[in-house]
Enzyme design. Structure first.
Site, PDB file in Angstrom:
ATOM      1  N   TRP A 171       0.829  -1.211   0.000  1.00  0.00           N
ATOM      2  CA  TRP A 171       0.000   0.000   0.000  1.00  0.00           C
ATOM      3  C   TRP A 171       0.858   1.253   0.000  1.00  0.00           C
ATOM      4  O   TRP A 171       1.917   1.280   0.629  1.00  0.00           O
ATOM      5  CB  TRP A 171      -0.861  -0.021   1.262  1.00  0.00           C
ATOM      6  CG  TRP A 171      -1.455   1.279   1.663  1.00  0.00           C
ATOM      7  CD1 TRP A 171      -0.859   2.257   2.417  1.00  0.00           C
ATOM      8  CD2 TRP A 171      -2.759   1.769   1.347  1.00  0.00           C
ATOM      9  NE1 TRP A 171      -1.724   3.316   2.588  1.00  0.00           N
ATOM     10  CE2 TRP A 171      -2.898   3.039   1.945  1.00  0.00           C
ATOM     11  CE3 TRP A 171      -3.839   1.248   0.623  1.00  0.00           C
ATOM     12  CZ2 TRP A 171      -4.058   3.797   1.843  1.00  0.00           C
ATOM     13  CZ3 TRP A 171      -4.987   2.005   0.527  1.00  0.00           C
ATOM     14  CH2 TRP A 171      -5.096   3.263   1.126  1.00  0.00           C
TER      15      TRP A 171
ATOM     16  N   ASN B 208       0.278   5.735   0.582  1.00  0.00           N
ATOM     17  CA  ASN B 208      -0.558   6.938   0.581  1.00  0.00           C
ATOM     18  C   ASN B 208       0.301   8.154   0.257  1.00  0.00           C
ATOM     19  O   ASN B 208       0.646   8.323  -0.932  1.00  0.00           O
ATOM     20  CB  ASN B 208      -1.465   7.068   1.811  1.00  0.00           C
ATOM     21  CG  ASN B 208      -0.845   6.826   3.159  1.00  0.00           C
ATOM     22  OD1 ASN B 208      -0.415   5.728   3.463  1.00  0.00           O
ATOM     23  ND2 ASN B 208      -0.805   7.828   3.991  1.00  0.00           N
ATOM     24  N   ASP B 209       0.734   8.943   1.203  1.00  0.00           N
ATOM     25  CA  ASP B 209       1.350  10.228   0.845  1.00  0.00           C
ATOM     26  C   ASP B 209       2.730  10.106   0.194  1.00  0.00           C
ATOM     27  O   ASP B 209       3.541   9.294   0.634  1.00  0.00           O
ATOM     28  CB  ASP B 209       1.562  11.080   2.097  1.00  0.00           C
ATOM     29  CG  ASP B 209       0.360  11.094   3.011  1.00  0.00           C
ATOM     30  OD1 ASP B 209      -0.710  10.639   2.601  1.00  0.00           O
ATOM     31  OD2 ASP B 209       0.517  11.565   4.149  1.00  0.00           O
TER      32      ASP B 209
ATOM     33  N   GLN C   6       4.699   6.916   1.798  1.00  0.00           N
ATOM     34  CA  GLN C   6       4.098   6.164   2.894  1.00  0.00           C
ATOM     35  C   GLN C   6       3.836   4.759   2.355  1.00  0.00           C
ATOM     36  O   GLN C   6       3.116   4.580   1.371  1.00  0.00           O
ATOM     37  CB  GLN C   6       2.787   6.822   3.335  1.00  0.00           C
ATOM     38  CG  GLN C   6       2.975   8.057   4.173  1.00  0.00           C
ATOM     39  CD  GLN C   6       3.453   7.731   5.579  1.00  0.00           C
ATOM     40  OE1 GLN C   6       2.685   7.368   6.427  1.00  0.00           O
ATOM     41  NE2 GLN C   6       4.755   7.849   5.819  1.00  0.00           N
TER      42      GLN C   6
ATOM     43  N   TRP D 176      -3.771   0.145   4.395  1.00  0.00           N
ATOM     44  CA  TRP D 176      -2.979   1.053   5.227  1.00  0.00           C
ATOM     45  C   TRP D 176      -2.489   0.342   6.498  1.00  0.00           C
ATOM     46  O   TRP D 176      -3.213  -0.414   7.115  1.00  0.00           O
ATOM     47  CB  TRP D 176      -3.836   2.268   5.592  1.00  0.00           C
ATOM     48  CG  TRP D 176      -3.064   3.341   6.293  1.00  0.00           C
ATOM     49  CD1 TRP D 176      -2.394   4.366   5.706  1.00  0.00           C
ATOM     50  CD2 TRP D 176      -2.878   3.485   7.705  1.00  0.00           C
ATOM     51  NE1 TRP D 176      -1.796   5.144   6.667  1.00  0.00           N
ATOM     52  CE2 TRP D 176      -2.077   4.626   7.899  1.00  0.00           C
ATOM     53  CE3 TRP D 176      -3.281   2.769   8.817  1.00  0.00           C
ATOM     54  CZ2 TRP D 176      -1.683   5.069   9.169  1.00  0.00           C
ATOM     55  CZ3 TRP D 176      -2.895   3.197  10.084  1.00  0.00           C
ATOM     56  CH2 TRP D 176      -2.117   4.346  10.242  1.00  0.00           C
TER      57      TRP D 176
ATOM     58  N   SER E 185       4.349  10.701   7.605  1.00  0.00           N
ATOM     59  CA  SER E 185       4.829  11.554   6.507  1.00  0.00           C
ATOM     60  C   SER E 185       5.842  12.601   6.940  1.00  0.00           C
ATOM     61  O   SER E 185       5.891  12.994   8.102  1.00  0.00           O
ATOM     62  CB  SER E 185       3.639  12.251   5.860  1.00  0.00           C
ATOM     63  OG  SER E 185       2.935  11.303   5.122  1.00  0.00           O
TER      64      SER E 185
ATOM     65  N   ARG F  15       1.989  16.496  13.247  1.00  0.00           N
ATOM     66  CA  ARG F  15       2.722  15.616  12.324  1.00  0.00           C
ATOM     67  C   ARG F  15       3.051  16.299  10.990  1.00  0.00           C
ATOM     68  O   ARG F  15       2.692  17.439  10.748  1.00  0.00           O
ATOM     69  CB  ARG F  15       1.942  14.336  12.050  1.00  0.00           C
ATOM     70  CG  ARG F  15       0.569  14.510  11.459  1.00  0.00           C
ATOM     71  CD  ARG F  15      -0.045  13.115  11.276  1.00  0.00           C
ATOM     72  NE  ARG F  15      -1.387  13.145  10.732  1.00  0.00           N
ATOM     73  CZ  ARG F  15      -2.486  13.270  11.464  1.00  0.00           C
ATOM     74  NH1 ARG F  15      -2.401  13.451  12.757  1.00  0.00           N
ATOM     75  NH2 ARG F  15      -3.669  13.264  10.878  1.00  0.00           N
ATOM     76  N   ASP F  16       3.720  15.524  10.136  1.00  0.00           N
ATOM     77  CA  ASP F  16       4.002  15.829   8.727  1.00  0.00           C
ATOM     78  C   ASP F  16       4.946  17.028   8.535  1.00  0.00           C
ATOM     79  O   ASP F  16       4.601  18.009   7.837  1.00  0.00           O
ATOM     80  CB  ASP F  16       2.693  16.057   7.947  1.00  0.00           C
ATOM     81  CG  ASP F  16       1.712  14.911   8.127  1.00  0.00           C
ATOM     82  OD1 ASP F  16       2.161  13.802   8.460  1.00  0.00           O
ATOM     83  OD2 ASP F  16       0.500  15.117   7.936  1.00  0.00           O
TER      84      ASP F  16
HETATM   85  C1  FRU Z   1      -2.215  11.948   5.360  1.00  0.00           C
HETATM   86  C2  FRU Z   1      -1.716  11.244   6.603  1.00  0.00           C
HETATM   87  C3  FRU Z   1      -0.641  12.040   7.283  1.00  0.00           C
HETATM   88  C4  FRU Z   1       0.114  10.992   8.037  1.00  0.00           C
HETATM   89  C5  FRU Z   1       0.059   9.842   7.078  1.00  0.00           C
HETATM   90  C6  FRU Z   1       0.018   8.488   7.722  1.00  0.00           C
HETATM   91  O1  FRU Z   1      -2.743  11.072   4.426  1.00  0.00           O
HETATM   92  O2  FRU Z   1      -2.795  10.997   7.481  1.00  0.00           O
HETATM   93  O3  FRU Z   1      -1.115  13.076   8.084  1.00  0.00           O
HETATM   94  O4  FRU Z   1       1.427  11.364   8.321  1.00  0.00           O
HETATM   95  O5  FRU Z   1      -1.090  10.012   6.293  1.00  0.00           O
HETATM   96  O6  FRU Z   1       0.076   7.473   6.768  1.00  0.00           O
END
Ligand code: FRU
Length: 589
Positions: free
Chosen positions: A137, A139-140, A156, A164, A197, A274-275
Site C-alpha cells: 500500500w 498513501n502520501d 508512505q 494502510w 509523513s 505531524r508531517d
Molecule cells: C495523510 C496522513 C498524514 C500521516 C500519514 C500516515 O494522508 O494521514 O497526516 O502522516 O497520512 O500514513
C-alpha cells in the site's frame, strides 16, 4: 437432579465458549535463519488472512515489527524485508499468532531479488506511467528531494499488506520523474513507532554537522553534503505513545539512512501533530552574511492549526509562527513563486493536505496572509501533495506529486497510485493571483508520435463527432473549444466529451466543468475552453484553461472498453480542435 443440571450447564458453556475458542486458538511461531546470506526475506501474504504481529530480531535483539496477513498457503504476493545489512547474523522472525498448520514458514523465502521479479509491473491494473508501489500500500508522497541528477521519491508504504498500516518510507529514484526504480524501504518502524509523513532536504552547508568528513571543491562548496529527512514517529498504532518529529540522514546519496540517535528532534506538542515539511529560507536582505538564512519547518499541529519552526542546524527548533483556519488539516507545504514568471514579484504559498492554500508574504519568521484560502481540489482523488526540494535554480520549477486517494485496484498485490508530477505556478487572473497546476514537461517524452490535429464544429446534443485514429489506452489529449458566443440560448448549453465511457462536460449556463461527476467552476478565457486530459490505465486527470482547474479521478476499465472518443453539443455552439498523443508505458522495454 442437581448433578444433571450442573452437567447440562457445563455442556452449554463448552458448546458456547470452549469449542469456538478451540478453533480460534493460535500459536506463536518463529522463522529462523542462522546466518543471513541473502539481501531480502520474502513473506507470503494473503489479503484477508488473520493478522499477526511479527518482530524482527537479529542475534536475539529486537529491530522492528510489523502486522501482516501471513498466508497459511497459496499467497497472493510476497512482502519484502531487506536483511542484507545483517549478513552473517542470525535472523528470527517471531510471529505472535498463527493458525496451527499454517505453511507460512516453508513459504518464506530468502533471495537477492526484491520481489516476484517475473510478475511485477505486468499486473492487469498496474498504472503505466503513474507511480505506484511494486508491492503493498501507499498513501502520501514523502521526502521529495532532487540530489545530484536524481529525483528521490519516498512514500508512505505498507510493504506487508495491500491496505494502510505498518507505515514505513518506501523509496524510488528516477532521472525523469516518470521512469522509477524502486529501492528497498528506506525508513522502518522502531521503538518510537511507525514512520509517518515528512520531507527531505540537502544540507548543502552541512549546518547539521552530520557529515563528519566534508569534502570541498575548489570553490569551497561541500561535495558530499548530508541528505536529511524529517518524519513523524508515532507508536499510536500499538495504542501507546504520542507523535513526535524525528530525523534520519544519509551520507551515501540516499542509499542508506541512519536514524538520528537523539530522536525525536521535536517532542510531542499537541494532538496529532505531524508531517514536517522543511525548507531553507534564504535571507535576501543580507546576502553577503555567511550566517544569514535558516531552516524552516511547517508542521501540522491539530484541528485546522499549523505552525512554523525555525532552526540553524536542523536539530534545534523553535516555534516562530502559527497559521490557523486554512480549512483543512495534515501535510503542509510552503514555497515561494514568481507571479507570471516575474522574479521581481514573488509571493509565498502555504499549502495544506486537502489542496487548500493561502497566498502571502514571509520574512523567515512570520507568514502573513494576503489572500485565500483557495482550493485546488473540488473532489476526485487527490490528497497530501508535496513539492520537491533542492530543484536547481537553473530549472527553478516547483514540482509536486499528490496521492490519488481512494482508487480501486481489485485483487492487485499493490494499492494506490500518485498523480502525474505537476508544475505549480502563480498567475494573475481577473479574480486575483491563483495557483495553476500542469503536468511537467517531461511527460511529452512519453508521446509516441506527433498529433495530427482534428477539427470540427459541434453538430448537436445527440450528434456525436467521433475523433478519428484514436488508438491505445495511454493518452495525452488537448481539446480546444472556441465558443461562437458567450450568450446561451434555450435548451442544453452543455457540451460533452466522452472517452472510455467516462464523461467530461462543460456547462456554459453554470460555467462549470465536470469530470466523471466531479464539478469545478471554469470561466471561458477569450471565448475559449481549453482542456487537457491525461489518461492512464486506472486514472484520468483534467487540466482546464492552462491549469487554473485540475481534477484527478481514478477509474477502472473493468470491461476493457475501447477509447471511442466522441464530442457532442448544441449545433454550431463551438469549433473544437483535438490533438491526441498516444503515450508509451514506462514498463515496456
Ligand atoms: C495523510 C496522513 C498524514 C500521516 C500519514 C500516515 O494522508 O494521514 O497526516 O502522516 O497520512 O500514513
Amino acid at each position: 437432579m442437581n448433578q444433571i443440571k450442573t452437567f447440562l450447564r457445563l455442556l452449554l458453556f463448552w458448546v458456547v465458549f470452549a469449542i469456538p475458542n478451540l478453533s480460534a486458538q493460535t500459536i506463536a511461531q518463529t522463522y529462523e535463519c542462522n546466518s543471513i546470506n541473502k539481501r531480502f526475506v520474502h513473506l507470503p501474504v494473503k489479503t484477508g488472512a488473520p493478522k499477526t504481529w511479527v518482530s524482527v530480531n537479529i542475534d536475539g535483539v529486537w529491530q522492528t515489527e510489523f502486522e501482516i496477513e501471513l498466508a497459511p498457503e497459496n499467497p497472493d504476493f510476497y512482502a519484502t524485508l531487506e536483511v542484507g545489512q545483517w549478513k552473517g547474523k542470525k535472523l528470527s522472525l517471531n510471529a505472535e499468532n498463527v493458525t496451527p498448520g499454517s505453511k507460512w514458514i516453508s513459504l518464506t523465502k530468502m533471495s537477492d531479488e526484491m520481489s516476484d521479479e517475473r510478475l511485477v509491473y505486468k499486473e492487469e491494473y498496474r498504472p503505466q506511467f503513474h507511480f505506484s508501489p511494486r508491492r503493498g500500500w501507499t498513501n502520501d508522497p514523502n521526502g521529495l528531494v532532487y540530489y545530484k541528477g536524481t529525483y528521490h521519491l519516498f512514500f508512505q508504504h505498507n510493504p506487508f499488506g495491500a491496505s494502510w498500516g505498518n507505515m514505513t518510507w518506501g523509496h524510488a529514484v528516477s532521472k525523469d520523474l516518470f521512469h522509477w526504480t524502486e529501492k528497498p524501504d528506506a525508513v522502518l518502524a522502531d521503538k518510537n513507532g511507525v514512520v509517518f509523513s515528512g520531507s527531505a532536504v540537502v544540507d548543502t552547508k552541512n549546518s547539521s554537522g552530520l557529515q563528519k568528513h566534508p569534502k570541498r571543491d575548489k570553490n569551497g562548496n561541500i561535495i558530499n553534503p548530508p541528505l536529511v529527512a524529517f518524519y513523524t514517529s508515532t507508536a499510536a498504532n500499538r495504542g501507546k505513545g504520542e507523535s513526535a518529529q524525528s530525523m534520519v540522514y544519509s551520507l551515501d546519496e540516499g542509499k542508506t539512512w541512519i536514524k538520528y540517535p537523539q530522536n525525536p528532534v521535536i517532542p510531542h506538542i499537541i494532538g496529532g501533530n505531524r508531517d514536517p515539511k522543511v525548507f531553507w529560507y534564504e535571507d535576501r536582505q543580507n546576502p553577503s552574511n555567511p550566517n544569514s538564512g535558516h531552516w524552516v519547518m511547517a508542521l501540522y499541529l491539530d484541528g485546522q492549526d499549523y505552525a512554523l519552526f525555525s532552526s540553524k542546524d536542523l536539530i534545534h527548533w523553535i516555534k516562530v509562527c502559527d497559521i490557523k483556519n486554512l480549512g483543512c488539516s495534515e501535510c503542509p507545504d510552503m514555497f515561494e513563486l514568481p507571479v507570471d514568471g516575474n522574479k521581481q514579484n514573488t509571493h509565498w504559498v502555504f499549502w495544506g493536505g486537502d489542496g487548500k492554500y493561502l497566498i502571502g508574504t514571509f520574512n523567515g519568521k512570520d507568514f502573513i496572509k494576503e489572500s485565500g484560502p483557495f482550493t485546488t481540489k473540488y473532489g476526485g482523488n487527490d490528497y497530501a501533495a508535496q513539492s520537491y526540494s533542492n530543484i536547481p535554480a537553473t530549472d527553478g520549477r516547483r514540482i509536486q506529486f499528490s496521492w490519488m486517494q481512494g482508487g480501486e485496484y481489485t485483487n492487485m498485490p499493490f494499492n494506490q497510485q500518485f498523480t502525474v508530477p505537476r508544475e505549480l505556478s502563480l498567475r494573475s487572473t481577473p479574480e486575483g493571483i491563483r495557483l495553476f497546476l500542469n503536468p511537467v514537461k517531461e511527460i511529452e517524452r512519453l508521446r509516441i508520435a506527433k498529433a495530427i490535429p482534428f477539427a470540427a464544429t459541434l453538430q448537436g446534443v445527440d450528434k456525436f463527432i467521433k475523433v478519428p485514429n484514436l488508438k491505445g489506452e495511454l493518452l495525452d489529449i488537448e481539446l480546444q473549444f472556441d465558443l461562437k458566443s458567450l450568450q446561451t440560448s434555450e435548451g442544453s448549453n452543455v457540451f460533452t466529451t466522452e472517452i472510455f465511457e467516462q464523461k467530461i462536460t462543460y456547462d456554459l449556463d453554470t460555467r462549470m466543468i465536470e469530470l466523471v461527476g466531479v464539478k469545478a467552476p471554469l470561466a471561458p478565457v477569450k471565448n475559449r475552453i481549453k482542456l487537457r486530459l491525461v489518461i492512464d490505465r486506472t486514472s484520468m486527470e483534467l487540466f482546464a484553461n492552462d491549469g487554473i482547474i485540475q481534477i484527478a479521478k481514478c477509474f477502472l476499465n473493468k470491461d476493457k472498453v475501447p477509447a471511442n472518443m466522441t464530442i457532442s453539443g448544441k449545433k454550431d455552439m463551438a469549433n473544437v480542435t483535438v490533438k491526441v498523443y498516444q503515450l508509451s508505458s514506462v514498463w515496456r522495454k
